[in-house]
Design an enzyme around this catalytic site. Structure first.
Site, PDB file in Angstrom:
ATOM      1  N   ARG A  97     -13.384   0.410 -14.750  1.00  0.00           N
ATOM      2  CA  ARG A  97     -13.353   0.362 -16.215  1.00  0.00           C
ATOM      3  C   ARG A  97     -12.477  -0.782 -16.721  1.00  0.00           C
ATOM      4  O   ARG A  97     -12.811  -1.450 -17.710  1.00  0.00           O
ATOM      5  CB  ARG A  97     -12.864   1.707 -16.764  1.00  0.00           C
ATOM      6  N   ARG A 154     -18.422   4.004 -17.813  1.00  0.00           N
ATOM      7  CA  ARG A 154     -18.096   4.923 -16.732  1.00  0.00           C
ATOM      8  C   ARG A 154     -17.647   4.157 -15.508  1.00  0.00           C
ATOM      9  O   ARG A 154     -17.766   2.951 -15.435  1.00  0.00           O
ATOM     10  CB  ARG A 154     -19.324   5.787 -16.404  1.00  0.00           C
ATOM     11  N   ARG A 166     -15.896  13.649 -26.368  1.00  0.00           N
ATOM     12  CA  ARG A 166     -14.667  14.152 -26.979  1.00  0.00           C
ATOM     13  C   ARG A 166     -13.805  12.995 -27.468  1.00  0.00           C
ATOM     14  O   ARG A 166     -13.311  12.981 -28.605  1.00  0.00           O
ATOM     15  CB  ARG A 166     -13.889  14.990 -25.953  1.00  0.00           C
ATOM     16  N   ARG A 167     -13.603  12.008 -26.605  1.00  0.00           N
ATOM     17  CA  ARG A 167     -12.794  10.855 -26.988  1.00  0.00           C
ATOM     18  C   ARG A 167     -13.476  10.034 -28.080  1.00  0.00           C
ATOM     19  O   ARG A 167     -12.838   9.592 -29.049  1.00  0.00           O
ATOM     20  CB  ARG A 167     -12.528   9.984 -25.765  1.00  0.00           C
ATOM     21  N   ASP A 186     -12.310  18.160 -14.407  1.00  0.00           N
ATOM     22  CA  ASP A 186     -13.688  17.961 -13.954  1.00  0.00           C
ATOM     23  C   ASP A 186     -14.363  19.261 -13.536  1.00  0.00           C
ATOM     24  O   ASP A 186     -15.557  19.264 -13.217  1.00  0.00           O
ATOM     25  CB  ASP A 186     -13.731  16.992 -12.767  1.00  0.00           C
TER      26      ASP A 186
END
Length: 788
Positions: free
Chosen positions: A152, A146, A128-129, A81
């Site tokens: 999640r 999120r 990215r994922r 992060d």
């Protein structure tokens, strides 16, 4: 000693921090450790993707602020992060051993990624994922998701998602390994840089705490963390870009697998490198990535000041550019020629004023090349003549970014020519020397004045206005004749050009008295004597006259171009934009239309846009005649392959109505594509002669005049208004009619309607063109100048 440890309030963040706290308590029982929960922006805003609310640093800024203020002494974060560069004064402790760095797939019903049904829905908040998943399974539908791990997992069930992707490290730390359906190996999905590492952040000066923390570090862990963070810095990634990196020990060395992609995911590139030095690994991986993804950077030489002195090749690059970096020495009009969606970035490069450092410009060029296909670095004069273009080209090559260079017109020759000074002349100077007056520091450059003093060639010094006295003194000391002709040319090849001439021994005092601004050229040699006979540039009819041209849209105004061709200094200000209004056209409707009436190029563009949107073309107008208000509108119509059947005798609406009224009959249908806010004066006249239909097809919407300079508007020599709306908007922005308008400032109007609007706003003295065209407006001002 009491040590307060800051952390986010999520369950995972607290478990991570408690793990750190327990280790420290056991190792250092003489100290007290307390945990303080700190809310961050990333925790508060959870209904939008990270890149939309700030991306990098969203989960750490508030914690870092408390560290800097010494309200807490240690911050515990997930290292993935953390921004690539820490705030000044803060550092990481060396890395502790890493948890599993892989991403993990949690599926609701299916046992593997490969067995998911076509079009399965997967949730993730990471580009990215998302893009790597789509590379494996293009049929998947990715939705933004999120929140913390529990959130999640709950949303997956509530929204009936087929699965979600999370970091394996977080699931392990939470004891949720049993929820993992499938680990995504690095060959399938390269994780986020430093995923699985904890970041232990404190103030640099807190050396005692750093030593305590680093007792738990591990050498391989520190090397891999350094390599991955170095790649993040080297590639210049931001929150909009998908980026990944994983460094692993391999046969006594390290292997770095890296990933980077375009913001829209249209292109992804991978690289694998091996070695032992983290910084070198990162640089090599970034270079290989760039060789696959980077667009081309073109160093375009913009010329010495006049925007029309750019080369044809350079102009084409500007018009095709996706991004332009420009500075104060490049002609100001050139960036406006780029396509509307082009990103334009001003990088300064002005002495004694805030501007971007050269190394920062180099990094920005590299970063933008990764974002766009065509990047232009627009420079003044010639890019390689004291323009540091070579440094930028070398930086691009070192980074693996393709580049090209377009040579240009240097001020060293063109600036002299515009001042009436040929750089060489038979019998006076058979060659020339061009030198920069500035060295790498602010001192005078290392110049062989003895050689210059003995030479008969012309000497030209660039960037030397502040060094005039020193240069002339050194030339005199070296033996150059004090009677040698010399000149300083300020703002060469622009309407602000000023020239000061004197002999060598008196030049410095003359320049000081003249108070010339930079940039300036210094010329020494007999060719200066030719200035009186060859000075053409300053003889232009409007040379140095300051003119304001309000316009609609951002493209250069034709009127401004004509004024510049006469030597005027023109400031264009956008006061409106054209927004097209789609019209429902059909072949059946057009068959009934006898005449179409155009009074502006905007009406033509909007009409043919609607025609094309309806699947029609000019063949639908085979039985229709076209009338235009003037020859300028007629020329624009010809760009669509059509010639007007009727042109008004004088370019105004009254003449158009009179001319068209003679040929109309009551059975004729006339269409008038017009601005939505335009008046009905043409309809009111022609409705008596035919079946008249107005077709509101575009709108002239006001925009805030961002580039508007009220001081310039109130003191310029001429202000031009090409429509009533521009007049109203400029005067509204000013708040009053400047006292100089009508006396020192000539107010030029394109026609009666515009003049009426100006009078309604309080402008008493107006110079009205005899026809509605830019040519007529310039002609009117030139005629007035001759009378004065």
């Amino acid at each position: 000693m009491k040590i307060k440890i800051g952390t986010r309030g999520s369950k995972l963040a607290l478990i991570q921090t408690e793990t750190v706290c327990d280790k420290l308590r056991q190792a250092y029982p003489e100290h007290t450790f307390e945990i303080e929960i700190i809310s961050t922006k990333g925790d508060v805003v959870q209904n939008r993707p990270l890149h939309e609310i700030g991306g990098s640093g969203l989960f750490v800024r508030e914690i870092e602020q408390k560290l800097l203020q010494d309200e807490i002494q240690l911050g515990v974060h997930s290292m993935k992060d953390m921004p690539a560069v820490l705030p000044e004064g803060l550092v990481f402790a060396k890395a502790w051993p890493r948890e599993d760095p892989r991403d993990a797939l949690i599926l609701r019903e299916t046992p593997s990624l490969q067995e998911l049904p076509q079009g399965a829905v997967i949730g993730t908040g990471s580009k990215r994922r998302a893009f790597q998943l789509l590379a494996l399974r293009p049929d998947l539908r990715i939705v933004n998701l999120r929140g913390n791990v529990d959130t999640r997992l709950r949303k997956m069930e509530e929204q009936k998602l087929d699965g979600i992707v999370l970091a394996a490290a977080g699931l392990h730390r939470l004891g949720l390994q049993q929820r993992i359906t499938q680990y995504l190996e690095p060959a399938q999905m390269i994780p986020s840089p430093t995923q699985g590492f904890l970041a232990l952040e404190c103030r640099r000066e807190n050396t005692g705490l750093l030593q305590m923390l680093q007792a738990f570090s591990e050498e391989n862990a520190e090397t891999t963390a350094q390599a991955e963070r170095a790649f993040l810095r080297e590639i210049g990634a931001d929150c909009h870009m998908p980026v990944g990196a994983l460094c692993t020990p391999q046969n006594g060395a390290f292997r770095l697998d890296a990933l980077y992609g375009r913001e829209d995911g249209s292109r992804l590139a991978r690289a694998s490198v091996t070695g032992s030095d983290p910084q070198r690994l990162a640089a090599q991986a970034a270079r290989r990535i760039r060789s696959q993804l980077a667009g081309t950077v073109c160093l375009v030489s913009g010329g010495p000041g006049d925007s029309e002195l750019v080369t044809v090749k350079g102009l084409r690059q500007i018009r095709e550019a996706d991004c332009i970096l420009y500075d104060r020495l490049s002609p100001a009009e050139l960036p406006t020629l780029a396509k509307p969606q082009c990103e334009k970035i001003f990088v300064g490069k002005q002495n004694a004023h805030p501007s971007m450092r050269q190394d920062a410009i180099n990094r920005l060029l590299i970063a933008k090349a990764m974002q766009y296909d065509k990047v232009v670095r627009l420079k003044g004069g010639d890019a390689y003549v004291f323009g540091r273009g070579g440094e930028e080209a070398l930086a691009l090559r070192e980074a693996g970014v393709p580049f090209s260079v377009i040579p240009g017109v240097s001020s060293a020759t063109a600036g002299l020519a515009c001042a009436g000074i040929p750089i060489t002349h038979r019998g006076i100077a058979s060659g020339f020397h061009v030198l920069t007056a500035h060295g790498q520091t602010d001192a005078l450059a290392d110049i062989d004045f003895d050689a210059l003093a003995k030479s008969r060639e012309t000497c030209v010094f660039l960037m030397g206005l502040s060094k005039v006295g020193e240069i002339t003194q050194r030339l005199l000391q070296a033996g150059m004749d004090g009677q040698t002709d010399a000149a300083v040319i300020s703002c060469a090849a622009t309407p602000r050009q000023r020239v000061c001439t004197a002999d060598l021994q008196h030049l410095a005092k003359a320049v000081e008295a003249a108070c010339l601004p930079s940039p300036a050229l210094i010329v020494v040699g007999g060719v200066v004597r030719l200035r009186d006979k060859l000075n053409f540039f300053e003889k232009q009819p409007l040379f140095g006259k300051r003119c304001l041209v309000p316009k609609i849209g951002t493209r250069p105004a034709p009127l401004a171009q004509k004024l510049r061709a006469c030597g005027a200094e023109v400031q264009e200000v956008t006061v409106g934009e054209i927004v097209q209004i789609p019209a429902a056209l059909s072949a059946e409707k057009l068959q009934a239309v006898r005449w179409i009436l155009f009074t502006s190029r905007n009406g033509i563009d909007a009409f043919f846009a609607s025609l094309q949107a309806a699947g029609l073309d000019s063949r639908s107008l085979a039985n229709t005649k076209i009338a235009v208000i003037g020859h300028s509108t007629g020329r624009h119509l010809r760009q669509y392959g059509l010639h007007p059947d009727l042109t008004a005798e004088t370019a105004n609406s009254s003449s158009l109505c009179q001319t068209l009224g003679r040929v109309l009959s009551l059975s004729d249908t006339v269409w008038y594509p017009k601005a939505a806010q335009a008046d009905h004066s043409i309809r009111d006249v022609l409705a008596a002669f035919c079946h008249f239909e107005e077709l509101p097809i575009y709108e002239n919407r006001p925009v805030p005049p961002k580039e508007f300079d009220p001081t310039f508007a109130a003191s310029c020599e001429a202000v031009f208004f090409t429509c009533a709306s521009s007049a109203k908007r400029v005067l509204q922005a000013l708040g009053h009619v400047p006292a100089a308008w009508g006396t020192q400032t000539t107010v030029v109007s394109i026609g009666p309607k515009c003049s009426a609007a100006l009078r309604q706003c309080g402008v008493a003295s107006i110079l009205e063109a005899d026809s509605a065209s830019p040519d007529a407006m310039v002609k009117a001002l030139l005629a007035q100048q001759k009378l004065q």
